[in-house]
Design a protein around this motif. Structure first.
Motif, mmCIF file in Angstrom:
data_model
loop_
_atom_site.group_PDB
_atom_site.id
_atom_site.type_symbol
_atom_site.label_atom_id
_atom_site.label_comp_id
_atom_site.label_asym_id
_atom_site.label_seq_id
_atom_site.Cartn_x
_atom_site.Cartn_y
_atom_site.Cartn_z
ATOM 1 N N SER A 1 0.803 -1.386 0.090
ATOM 2 C CA SER A 1 -0.218 0.016 0.264
ATOM 3 C C SER A 1 0.790 1.266 -0.053
ATOM 4 C CB SER A 1 -0.921 -0.043 1.327
ATOM 5 O OG SER A 1 -0.241 -0.293 2.481
ATOM 6 N N LYS A 2 0.301 2.448 -0.257
ATOM 7 C CA LYS A 2 0.970 3.790 -0.618
ATOM 8 C C LYS A 2 1.557 4.108 0.967
ATOM 9 C CE LYS A 2 -1.693 5.113 -4.349
ATOM 10 N NZ LYS A 2 -2.353 6.343 -5.086
ATOM 11 N N LEU A 3 2.236 5.298 0.954
ATOM 12 C CA LEU A 3 3.070 5.562 2.089
ATOM 13 C C LEU A 3 2.145 6.188 3.290
ATOM 14 C CD1 LEU A 3 5.970 6.123 3.172
ATOM 15 C CD2 LEU A 3 6.276 8.238 2.111
ATOM 16 N N PHE A 4 1.093 7.060 2.711
ATOM 17 C CA PHE A 4 0.373 7.605 3.919
ATOM 18 C C PHE A 4 -1.260 7.037 3.734
ATOM 19 C CE2 PHE A 4 4.157 10.621 3.113
ATOM 20 C CZ PHE A 4 4.480 10.409 4.554
ATOM 21 N N CYS A 5 -1.590 6.155 2.788
ATOM 22 C CA CYS A 5 -2.835 5.682 2.842
ATOM 23 C C CYS A 5 -2.722 4.270 2.504
ATOM 24 C CB CYS A 5 -3.625 6.425 1.839
ATOM 25 S SG CYS A 5 -3.112 6.289 -0.015
ATOM 26 N N SER A 6 -3.820 3.871 2.297
ATOM 27 C CA SER A 6 -4.185 2.100 2.021
ATOM 28 C C SER A 6 -4.347 2.035 0.640
ATOM 29 C CB SER A 6 -5.099 1.396 3.062
ATOM 30 O OG SER A 6 -4.711 1.682 4.331
ATOM 31 N N LEU B 1 -1.482 8.450 7.357
ATOM 32 C CA LEU B 1 -1.080 7.624 8.279
ATOM 33 C C LEU B 1 0.065 6.669 7.808
ATOM 34 C CD1 LEU B 1 -1.740 6.550 11.073
ATOM 35 C CD2 LEU B 1 -3.508 5.065 10.043
ATOM 36 N N LEU B 2 1.362 6.841 8.409
ATOM 37 C CA LEU B 2 2.216 6.027 7.829
ATOM 38 C C LEU B 2 2.493 4.825 7.809
ATOM 39 C CD1 LEU B 2 5.344 6.807 6.872
ATOM 40 C CD2 LEU B 2 6.036 6.701 9.630
ATOM 41 N N ASN B 3 2.799 4.225 6.637
ATOM 42 C CA ASN B 3 3.085 2.782 6.285
ATOM 43 C C ASN B 3 4.379 2.195 7.133
ATOM 44 O OD1 ASN B 3 3.424 0.154 5.287
ATOM 45 N ND2 ASN B 3 2.943 0.880 3.126
ATOM 46 N N ASP B 4 3.898 1.077 7.941
ATOM 47 C CA ASP B 4 5.314 0.679 8.974
ATOM 48 C C ASP B 4 6.173 0.121 7.895
ATOM 49 O OD1 ASP B 4 6.111 0.071 11.318
ATOM 50 O OD2 ASP B 4 5.556 -2.093 11.035
ATOM 51 N N ARG B 5 5.664 -0.538 7.014
ATOM 52 C CA ARG B 5 6.430 -1.507 6.216
ATOM 53 C C ARG B 5 7.456 -0.557 5.360
ATOM 54 N NH1 ARG B 5 9.268 -6.165 5.094
ATOM 55 N NH2 ARG B 5 9.224 -6.694 2.847
ATOM 56 N N VAL C 1 8.756 2.067 6.267
ATOM 57 C CA VAL C 1 9.685 2.683 7.513
ATOM 58 C C VAL C 1 11.002 1.343 7.488
ATOM 59 C CG1 VAL C 1 10.372 3.121 10.036
ATOM 60 C CG2 VAL C 1 8.300 4.039 8.536
#
Lengths: 485, 109
Positions: free
Chosen positions: A19-24, A51-55, A57
């Protein structure tokens, strides 16, 4: 006059997340219907929050560690403002003052020489949407409108910024190749320049007479390794010519035109203040604690350069052979599985670099889709090592395995190689037959006129052809020598 | 000594170019007066003493929340495309902002 070429590269890698960096929204946008992978967040609807994507990071930290960077805790995102239709918020969420990874380096080898390219930093950012320019008659130039597709908008990118340590197009290519290889080994990115999952901007300048850095020009739109090489060579020539003529270069962004092979001025180079960076208040500091870093560090597998050096040491193969075998992780694994079957490393390296690679190129497939398993190829090469079959026979066997979809045993049987080599009495009968057919040549040898040995080699070749390569060439030569001398 | 902020005509032209705004030169004076009025106010604020005032920015105690990497489909895209000033099939249609000689597709920053 000779001026030193100074190059720095900014590499944008699309991170391999779902999914994208700040959305799903899905990141699977290649070939997707325009504006289907979108949502209020990546379309910048007022009130929506990132909302930041944990993966993302995790992948950035992984890449940073592999690049020998210092991973930073409490890093921040900034808003980078520019007004353009590919950016619905009119700002890009990126990292500015506090990147997630700082420092680091990449070691490259160019023409056998080792060089270290230092990195400034690695940061996370979101990608922009895609603009398509097209006129009603289908042409791209002269269009009155642009079409916007936000499927790519918000894709997670990792930007790796090098220091200006690169001094030639060859070094620039080696650097990009090294990062692409690493990204693929770590599975953090596809690293495909063709599809845009790896994009590079080139900053290039020529040193002044006093050795200080000259005016820097940034080149965009270099979409292949070949383009990087051509764009750099063109720009070096252009800047040298301008300076020789006493002209003053301007700091600017230039666009590479692959069709005409020139760079063209795109816009005056913006400085950081032009982008009016300020902190992204919708995103708190990113927490990256030592335990988290340690866990990711422990998950790192053997790096491509470590594997390359190990192959040279362990399998006694050359640097060039090792570089080719370790270029892709899957090929390196295939090679090691072959060797595990008892095949000699040298012959396995040759077979994979020549026969296998040629088939992969012809069939336009990757090694993971190659019909012949490493185990079977290893067993086949072992038969050559043991002189059970000749190299020529082995090639026939491999062709039979591929063309007729046979197992190794069935292909050996099909090619008549299962019963072993033609040797001893059976071989002597064939040689006798060949000598009979080539009596004149045999007479020249007997009379001692074949000083250079060309005639006897000719007869050896005929025997090898007659036996379809299943005789041992040394045994053939020995028998011929006995019979003709 | 705090450097006073002021916008002159050169800087204004630069900002106009970056933001792709076509402002007639006859309006430059009016715009500069208004912008410099705002900048003067900022200068005055810089004279405030924040020595013992903690920045709101760094007062955030909570780390950035993160979500699991799992794609979700959002099915209201047509509602957004329909609200666009100009929809063209699956695309948003916008005026071409920068005219380049090249036939290449433009690449964002």
């Amino acid at each position: 006059m000779k001026r030193q070429v100074v190059i720095g590269l900014e590499i944008h890698l699309q991170l391999k997340t779902m999914s994208k960096l700040f959305c799903s929204c899905s990141t699977d946008y290649i070939g997707a219907i325009p504006n289907t992978n979108v949502c209020p967040i990546c379309l910048a609807v007022p009130g929506s929050l990132p909302l930041l994507n944990d993966r993302a990071v995790e992948l950035a930290v992984k890449l940073g560690l592999a690049l020998h960077c210092d991973i930073q805790d409490n890093t921040r995102f900034h808003r980078k403002h520019y007004f353009y239709a590919d950016l619905p918020k009119a700002y890009q969420i990126t990292q500015f003052e506090y990147p997630i990874a700082a420092g680091g380096y990449v070691d490259i080898i160019v023409e056998g020489k080792h060089k270290r390219v230092h990195l400034d930093h690695l940061h996370l950012e979101e990608d922009a949407g895609k603009l398509v320019h097209q006129t009603s008659d289908g042409r791209l130039s002269g269009a009155a409108h642009s079409f916007v597709d936000y499927n790519r908008g918000g894709m997670p990118l990792s930007e790796i910024v090098s220091q200006p340590d690169i001094n030639s197009s060859a070094e620039a290519i080696a650097y990009v190749e090294q990062i692409r290889q690493l990204a693929r080994y770590l599975k953090v990115s596809d690293g495909e320049m063709e599809s845009g999952s790896l994009r590079a901007d080139v900053n290039i300048s020529l040193s002044n007479n006093d050795g200080s850095l000259g005016t820097r020009v940034e080149i965009k739109n270099v979409n292949s390794l070949k383009s990087i090489e051509r764009a750099i060579e063109y720009e070096i020539a252009r800047q040298n010519k301008a300076l020789d003529n006493g002209e003053k270069l301007i700091q600017e962004t230039r666009l590479w035109d692959d069709a005409t092979g020139v760079t063209r001025s795109m816009r005056g180079k913006e400085s950081a203040s032009d982008y009016r960076y300020y902190l992204e208040m919708d995103l708190a500091p990113i927490e990256v604690k030592p335990e988290y870093i340690k866990k990711i560090y422990q998950s790192l597998t053997e790096m491509p350069w470590e594997k390359r050096d190990r192959f040279i040491e362990q399998y006694k193969i050359s640097l060039e052979e090792s570089q080719q075998l370790t270029e892709q992780l899957e090929i390196a694994n295939y090679f090691e599985e072959c060797v595990k079957e008892g095949a000699s490393p040298g012959k396995s390296a040759n077979w994979i670099r020549s026969e296998v690679q040629s088939i992969l190129r012809e069939q336009k497939i990757d090694i993971i889709n190659f019909q012949v398993s490493a185990s079977e190829l290893g067993k086949l090469i072992k038969k050559i090592d043991n002189r059970d079959i000749s190299n020529t026979q082995a090639k026939d066997v491999l062709s039979a395995m591929l063309d007729k979809n046979l197992t190794l045993d069935n292909a050996l049987e099909e090619c008549g190689a299962i019963t072993g080599r033609i040797t001893g009495e059976a071989l002597e009968i064939i040689i006798k037959k060949i000598i009979g057919c080539e009596s004149e040549t045999a007479e020249i040898i007997r009379s001692g006129q074949d000083i250079k040995g060309a005639k006897i080699k000719f007869l050896q070749g005929l025997v090898m052809r007659e036996t379809r390569g299943s005789a041992d060439p040394i045994e053939v030569l020995n028998i011929l020598n006995v019979k003709l001398n | 000594m705090i450097k006073k902020m002021i916008m002159d005509e050169t800087r204004l032209k630069e900002v106009l170019e970056l933001s792709k705004i076509g402002l007639p030169e006859t309006e430059f004076k009016e715009v500069l007066d208004r912008v410099n009025g705002v900048l003067r106010m900022c200068d005055e604020m810089q004279e405030l003493n924040f020595a013992n005032t903690r920045s709101f920015e760094w007062n955030i105690k909570k780390a950035c929340p993160r979500r699991v990497d799992s794609p979700k489909k959002w099915d209201k895209r047509d509602a957004f495309l329909n609200q666009a000033p100009v929809r063209d099939g699956d695309f948003f249609r916008v005026p071409r902002i920068i005219a380049l000689d090249e036939d290449n597709e433009l690449i964002g920053d």
